[in-house]
Enzyme design. Sequence first.
Site, mmCIF file in Angstrom:
data_model
loop_
_atom_site.group_PDB
_atom_site.id
_atom_site.type_symbol
_atom_site.label_atom_id
_atom_site.label_comp_id
_atom_site.label_asym_id
_atom_site.label_seq_id
_atom_site.Cartn_x
_atom_site.Cartn_y
_atom_site.Cartn_z
ATOM 1 N N ASN A 1 0.866 -1.188 0.000
ATOM 2 C CA ASN A 1 0.000 0.000 0.000
ATOM 3 C C ASN A 1 0.894 1.225 0.000
ATOM 4 O OD1 ASN A 1 -2.879 -1.099 0.408
ATOM 5 N ND2 ASN A 1 -1.636 -2.229 1.902
ATOM 6 N N GLU A 2 1.134 1.704 -1.200
ATOM 7 C CA GLU A 2 2.054 2.824 -1.399
ATOM 8 C C GLU A 2 1.352 4.150 -1.084
ATOM 9 O OE1 GLU A 2 5.051 2.252 -1.726
ATOM 10 O OE2 GLU A 2 5.596 0.881 -3.352
ATOM 11 N N PRO A 3 2.126 5.236 -0.998
ATOM 12 C CA PRO A 3 1.508 6.549 -0.766
ATOM 13 C C PRO A 3 0.328 6.776 -1.715
ATOM 14 C CG PRO A 3 3.878 6.741 -0.672
ATOM 15 C CD PRO A 3 3.587 5.317 -1.080
#
Length: 264
Positions: free
Chosen positions: A154-156
């Site tokens: 879950n990236e930025p």
Amino acid sequence: MNNQEEKFIKVYPNSETASLYVAGRIASLIVKKSELGQKTVLGLATGATPKLVYKELIRLHQYEGLSFKSVVTFNLDEYYPMQAVDEQSYRSFMNVNLFNHVDMPSENIHIPDGTLNLEAVQAHCALYEKKIQDFGGLDLQLLGIGRTGHIGFNEPGSLVHSTTRLVHLNDLTISDAIADFGGKEHVPSQAITMGVKTITQAKEIILLALSQRKADIIQQALEGGISSHIPASFLQQFKNVEYVLDQEAASQLATNYCSAVTNP
Ligand code: F6R
């Protein structure tokens, strides 16, 4: 985080002691639940961070009788596209670092499938969520943290309500994977990951962060504002989270938590 006192942070002198603590927590949960005749549903991470945890779990299995027969696992993520047999797959990582050495039935192991056609991915992700629910949810989710602040992949920009899905990897995440893949051109740009919601629904969460490389992002994730720019900061909103750090990873925190190790 505003109220430092409410956080459950443990700082250990080094990666070994931190990892032994986490392995002990997982082992106790497995023993406790199996004595009750219940399965233990674990959410697992890959990467450098949990390697010593898995090593200790293998030792507990081989020398201290810890059985994994009642353990069910769901891994956080898998690169996409990725063949299961590929050396860089998270499936291979888990086989080498844990599954090949313990007595967990293979049907209890769940890892997102990086081999699917694009059209099949969405249904696979929905089924992954359903399977977790069918087992009664995750009892314990083990997390690392990426230097982008990602948990799972879950990236930025990831939302707190996100569930299992196909995502694009951040440039920093891709460059951190170059050493494993032997060149940027070999690093997949996508992955299937559990969502922030999938993770935060676990009954307990342990975020393990080791080494100086994680000091800056740990400071931001634990002491900065809650924002989708640093997905790990969402964990501040949940009480079931324990942060286990070595001294280096904790070195930029405003508060000195080192005394926590006196009572592990
Ligand atoms: C791995 C995962 C990632 C890693 C993170 C830290 O399954 O979901 O979030 O935990 O990228 O990786 P390492 O431990 O290699 O620093």
